[in-house]
Design an enzyme around this catalytic site. Structure first.
Site, PDB file in Angstrom:
ATOM      1  CB  CYS A 106      73.270 -25.838 -21.949  1.00  0.00           C
ATOM      2  SG  CYS A 106      73.444 -25.681 -23.736  1.00  0.00           S
ATOM      3  CE  LYS A 139      67.534 -29.025 -26.585  1.00  0.00           C
ATOM      4  NZ  LYS A 139      68.347 -28.213 -25.670  1.00  0.00           N
ATOM      5  CD  GLU A 187      72.118 -39.204 -30.346  1.00  0.00           C
ATOM      6  OE1 GLU A 187      72.711 -39.039 -29.270  1.00  0.00           O
ATOM      7  OE2 GLU A 187      72.572 -38.801 -31.438  1.00  0.00           O
ATOM      8  CE  LYS A 211      63.968 -29.019 -24.717  1.00  0.00           C
ATOM      9  NZ  LYS A 211      65.110 -28.289 -24.238  1.00  0.00           N
ATOM     10  CE1 TYR A 241      59.459 -23.459 -18.666  1.00  0.00           C
ATOM     11  CE2 TYR A 241      58.620 -24.762 -20.515  1.00  0.00           C
ATOM     12  CZ  TYR A 241      59.669 -24.151 -19.853  1.00  0.00           C
ATOM     13  OH  TYR A 241      60.932 -24.229 -20.374  1.00  0.00           O
TER      14      TYR A 241
HETATM   15  C1  PBG Z   1      69.118 -24.872 -24.168  1.00  0.00           C
HETATM   16  C2  PBG Z   1      67.745 -25.368 -23.889  1.00  0.00           C
HETATM   17  C3  PBG Z   1      66.611 -25.167 -24.671  1.00  0.00           C
HETATM   18  C4  PBG Z   1      65.554 -25.699 -23.969  1.00  0.00           C
HETATM   19  C5  PBG Z   1      66.048 -26.254 -22.785  1.00  0.00           C
HETATM   20  N1  PBG Z   1      67.427 -26.047 -22.766  1.00  0.00           N
HETATM   21  C6  PBG Z   1      66.459 -24.440 -25.950  1.00  0.00           C
HETATM   22  C7  PBG Z   1      67.298 -24.817 -27.094  1.00  0.00           C
HETATM   23  O1  PBG Z   1      67.851 -25.915 -27.177  1.00  0.00           O
HETATM   24  O2  PBG Z   1      67.428 -23.956 -27.960  1.00  0.00           O
HETATM   25  C8  PBG Z   1      64.118 -25.658 -24.412  1.00  0.00           C
HETATM   26  C9  PBG Z   1      63.099 -25.676 -23.342  1.00  0.00           C
HETATM   27  C10 PBG Z   1      61.756 -25.210 -23.734  1.00  0.00           C
HETATM   28  O3  PBG Z   1      61.458 -24.875 -24.900  1.00  0.00           O
HETATM   29  O4  PBG Z   1      60.916 -25.172 -22.834  1.00  0.00           O
HETATM   30  N2  PBG Z   1      70.083 -25.838 -24.355  1.00  0.00           N
HETATM   31 ZN    ZN Z   2      71.980 -24.758 -25.004  1.00  0.00          ZN
END
Ligand code: PBG
Ligand code: ZN
Length: 301
Positions: A97, A172, A210, A225, A291
């Site tokens: 990303c 997501k 999706e 997620k 985590y």
């Molecule tokens: C970024 C990304 C995010 C997370 C994983 N990759 C944040 C977002 O999309 O703003 C979130 C992970 C977490 O909250 O533990 N693409």
């Molecule tokens: Zn991102």
């Protein structure tokens, strides 16, 4: 739950000798590569065998195109190579990303207002190729751009990285539960929000569309997620696509809800986490990205 269910996320920074505790995400650190290798000596002793790497870049090196995300020899590529050299049996998953690398904090290129989906795809693909060549076993595109799995699959195959797998962030949602992560990854958007490319949490059926799209595009593993607040979605995705390995991302906000309650004396931390993570697995998740992975691996020893 067994230790093989868990994936532990790590944040990697440039430099040496750095193990910096994060305020927003208690119990999680920024590691320089050398310190990460030391940390993994402990982790691998527990039998935990999967990690997810995020790069955290100094502000001065960010630009509009997120160039450091896919530069030759970039931070995460070097980290993946070092980890695989030291721990060949560890499954190394890398985040794909741009938000940690762009000065505007969006997950793709923008015209100052909108995120440009198709213009972003070659950059995500280039990033994935640099990680795969460095030895990443799985790349995990989290940018939520349409067609990202197909673009990455094609680029990996062309670069002779056909064995590198893809874990799609198939489902997501645009969520408030990512805030502690954004502080940890220094990746909050400078303007607007991510609702034009992440999903609307009022919608359940889109999750199946999706996921089907990611499978069609060549994803090896699919994901839902957040996790704890989305057990219904996990269950539906598993029921519809039982053949696909399914990961669930217990996000930073979900982690901190437990952590903060425990710190305030309202619950027992590991017992509460165990109950919630078990529910995520019971709903249908095969892999738990959390985590808490490290803490659990230690108490499951
Ligand atoms: C970024 C990304 C995010 C997370 C994983 N990759 C944040 C977002 O999309 O703003 C979130 C992970 C977490 O909250 O533990 N693409
Ligand atoms: Zn991102």
């Amino acid at each position: 739950m067994t230790v093989k269910d868990f994936v532990q996320p790590y944040f990697v920074v440039e430099g040496a000798g750095i193990k910096h505790a994060l305020k927003s995400l208690a119990g999680v650190w920024h590691f320089s590569i050398d310190e990460l290798l030391k940390e993994l000596a402990r982790l691998t002793e527990t039998g935990l065998d999967k990690i997810l790497l995020f790069g955290v870049l100094e502000k001065e090196r960010k630009d509009a195109r997120g160039s450091q995300a896919y530069a030759p020899n970039n931070l995460v590529a070097r980290a993946a190579a070092a980890v695989k050299r030291a721990y060949p049996a560890l499954t190394v998953i890398t985040d794909i990303c741009l938000c940690g690398y762009t000065d505007h904090g969006h997950c793709g290129l923008t015209d100052g207002q909108n995120v440009l989906n198709d213009e972003t795809l070659p950059l995500l693909a280039a990033m994935a190729v640099t990680h795969a060549r460095a030895g990443a076993d799985i790349v995990a595109p989290s940018a939520m751009q349409d067609g990202q799995v197909a673009a990455i699959r094609a680029a990996l195959n062309k670069a002779a990285c056909a064995r590198t797998k893809i874990m799609g962030y198939s489902v997501k949602y645009a969520s408030s539960l990512y805030s502690p992560f954004r502080e940890a990854a220094q990746s909050a958007p400078a303007f607007g929000d991510r609702r034009s490319y992440q999903m609307d949490y009022r919608n359940a059926s889109q999750a199946l569309l999706e996921t089907a799209a990611d499978i069609e595009e060549g994803a090896d593993i699919v994901m839902v997620k957040p996790a704890h607040a989305y057990l219904d979605i996990i269950q539906r995705v598993k029921a519809r696509f039982p053949q696909m390995p399914l990961a669930a991302y217990h996000t930073s906000g979900e982690y901190m809800l437990i952590k903060a309650a425990a710190q305030a004396g309202f619950c027992d931390e590991l017992q509460t986490a165990r109950e919630i993570l078990t529910a995520i697995k019971r709903a249908g998740a095969d892999w738990l990205i959390t985590y808490y992975a490290r803490a659990f691996a230690e108490c499951l020893l």
